[in-house]
Structures are given as C-alpha cells and as structure tokens.
Scaffold this motif. Sequence first.
Motif, PDB file in Angstrom:
ATOM      1  N   ASN A  44      -5.600  41.719  86.141  1.00 12.23           N
ATOM      2  CA  ASN A  44      -6.971  42.118  86.395  1.00 12.23           C
ATOM      3  C   ASN A  44      -7.582  41.173  87.421  1.00 12.23           C
ATOM      4  N   TYR A 134      -6.790  50.996  89.656  1.00 13.49           N
ATOM      5  CA  TYR A 134      -7.673  50.088  88.927  1.00 13.49           C
ATOM      6  C   TYR A 134      -9.022  50.750  88.654  1.00 13.49           C
ATOM      7  N   PRO A 233      -6.273  48.394  83.901  1.00  9.49           N
ATOM      8  CA  PRO A 233      -6.454  47.208  84.747  1.00  9.49           C
ATOM      9  C   PRO A 233      -7.801  47.322  85.458  1.00  9.49           C
TER      10      PRO A 233
END
Length: 507
Positions: A44, A134, A233
């Motif tokens: 992350n 993401y 993520p």
Amino acid sequence: MVLKGKNMPGKSRGAVFTATGLIGSLTVGVATAQSEAPEKERMNVLFLISDDMRAELGAYGSVTARTPNLDRLAAQGVRFEHAYCQYPLSGPSRASLLTGRRPTTSGLYSNREWFGATYPDWVSLPKYFRQQGYASLRSGKVFHGGIDDTEAWSEGGEARTWSNPVNLAPPEAMSVAEVRDHYVRISRQDESRASQTDRWEAVEGEAVHSLGDTKVANRAIDFIRRSKESGEPFFIACGFSKPHTPYVAPKEFFDLYNTDSIPLPPDFASLPMVPVGFPSGSIRPKNADLFISRVASPEESRAMIRAYMACISYVDWNVGRVLAELDRQNLRERTIIIFWSDHGYQLGEKGKWSKAGSLWEKGTRVPFVILDPRAKGNGQTSTRVVELVDIYPTLADLCGLPVPKELDGVSLRPLLENPATTWERPAYTVWNEHGKGITGVSVRTERWRYAEFFGHGPGAYLTDPLTDPHEMRNLVSEPEYSDIVAELHRLATEYVAGKTELQREEH
C-alpha cells in the motif's frame, strides 16, 4: 481542551498518548515485527503532504520546531537531507511531482493550468495506481486547488474550477500584451487571496473540530479503516493545507512556542532586499504571501514565525493520528509511507515572506522521508541530492509496477537500500516571473548552490552551503571558483536552453 470522537486519537498498538489536552505529546511508534508477507501481496501507499513547509523539523536540525511524530517517522525511514522542489509555487510543483515531468518539459508555470488540458495522454501518479488496480483515495489538497485530476481518484475527487491549457507558443510568436495581461491577472488573483491571509489565529473549544486539516486527517483515518475491511491495496493521499497561510491552528500548538524566544534569521530584513553583490533578479520586490506592501517589524515577524511553527506542529499532530490508525489496523508492514512538502518558504530571510520566486535554499529545499518497511537503509539519512520529480518513478518501482519510460525523474530505490551510494544528480528549480520564459534557474549539488537569472535583473550567484548556509556571500566572480562557476553555468543553461526570457523587453 480535549478533542473526543471516533476519529480522535486514543490508546492503541504502536502509539503512545497522554491524557492532557489536544496535543497529548502524541508520538507514534513504528511496528518492530516485520513478518515475511507473500510476494503477491501488493504494498500500500500512504502519501502524506504538507503545504508550504520548509525543512523546519526537529529531524532537520530545527531548534524551534516541535515535531515529535515527523521526527519519529524520519528516524525510522530514510530521511533525505537534500531534497528539492522543481518550482517554488504549489500548482507547478505539484503538477511536476504528480505527472513525473519537469516544468521545463510541461511548460506549467502557474496555479491556473491543469496539465490534462494540454497533455490529455499523461497519466498522473494517483491515476496510474488506480489503473493498476489500487483504490486511489484522496483527502485534502493533493493537486493545487481548482485543478484536481478528478478522474484519478476512486473516491475523493474534486470538480475542477480551471482547465486552462498551457500556451506553448515561443515568446516571439506571442502577443506581448496578451501574455502580460494573462500573467498580471493571475498574479493579482493570487495576491488578492494572499492579502486576506496576512493573519494568524489560535483556535479553542469546539471550533477545533471544524478546522480543515483535522477533517483531512479524519477522512484519511476512515479510508485506512475501510481499506483494512475491503482488503484492496490502497494509494491514500492525505494533503494537509498547513502551514500555508492563514496561520490558523489549535491554541495548544501556539502554546508550545514563546514569541519572545523566536529567533529571527541572520539576514532578516523588514522589506524584500537584494543582498549586496547578488543579481537583482534573485529577490522579488514585493512579497506574495505575508507583509504585502508593508514593513515587517521584528516584533510582528516573531509572532508570525511562531504562528507558522504552530501550524507545523498541528500538521505533525495530524500526521501522528493517521499513522496511529495505520498501526491500529496492523497495516504498517504492508504500507510505504512517504512525507513531502511542495516547496520551501522564506520567513523574513532577505525580507522575503513567501515561496513564490525563491530560488534560495529556504525556498527550494523541502522535508522528504520515505519509509518502506522492506528497505535496508531505514533509520539512516541520505545526504544525496534528490528531486520531488523522482517520487513518481520511485513509488511505481517500490510497488512492483512498470515504471513509465517517459517520466523525467528516476527511482530512488538505490538510496533506500544504501543511503550513501554514489549519486551524482543535481537538483534543478526554475521560476517564470512574467510568462515570457524562465527568469531564473538554480542548480543544487551536494557541495554548491548556483543560480542564474535572465530578462530583468540578470546575473548569477554561487554560494557555499558549508561555510555560508544563509547565502550572504556571492562567490561567482572570485577567480578561485571560476572552474566551478563554469561547470554550474553549463548545467544551468543547458537545462533551460531555449526557454528563458529574453534579455530585452519586446516593444
């Protein structure tokens, strides 16, 4: 005065708080256990931003600033001692970092130009992470106000107010009156807004809850909680507006500082003043943020610096709250944390109270920390010179994503593994005063600072950061430095070749 609520700090794993007041001596610990996570797990990104914050932290040697959380983060990650912005103004600086292109590549030199209007194929950093799967989450100021890359965000995007394209025509092909009117209008808009912020305020009671940066941290905390639940993520960008003017923060942060004890810089002046022996183009004749068209007395200057420091401590507290939530959710080991500011700031040095136009060390140098839990260099300081334009390729590289080849910066991964590794890349910062070409460029190496100016007030200066950190002596004409000057002049002029303002005014 104690803040309470679901997003306010409390005792948690990896964080220590006291029960006295808003500040509570908040310091955030770093998780020490580092389990080996499967390679397929993506890292992350927690992208922490401060606006107008010069390298004025305890970790950077400040004897005034109270910044325990940022100091702790700097001590645990890799702290970059010599990090520099590419343009000393929020909009162009952020556009450079977030697109991975230098201002000399993009031609973006104002706060009213959205990069996508001119370069629709360019993919910004948050959009790139979104395209790579993401959750791209925005809280607070990331791009400059009014020119957000709205579509880059899974959540939190802001509608654009301006979508002005960049006029990339060469100066000789443009109408002088047209260019001047455009930039005068922008300058007046910015200065009009700045004149409303020449104040400071210590806020108490319930009003603290409504402060913008408190809300920004609250939202980032909520994003972290929800991200833990979803398992996706994340790229969480958390942009604090302080210490940008107006200097408004909770009273307890003002109480950390005694106005009478605030030191003034050695080169303090009550009005903008070009140092003896330096080119006139090195200092704008009028301030853009504070003390606009008026004298800055020593007493009022100390009060203003105190307010600036209070806002830095307020940012530090909010950063601590966000990091505490990351620890609370056990996400530290899978998260790359980065902290940066968009440019530096002058607080009365040479009579200047702003960042705009500053190619001096105080205006171009920024605090910059990367904490990747996997990095071998954690806990060390790198004295190598780096640029904010390096952030985009660095994060792509660290997260195992293909690094777009068209980016101007380079990955800093080698410095995260070995902060002392060989690294011979100077940092460049430019300024465009009139919209007719670059009027100044600075080159920073580990050993020297050099700046050259074009158009009005032309000339150059060379300063020695080791013996003259306040940049009070110009060495450019001294014979023993002629070889150094020649090399830095070559670097500077090659960097801005064909993009500078002409020596004489067009009529």
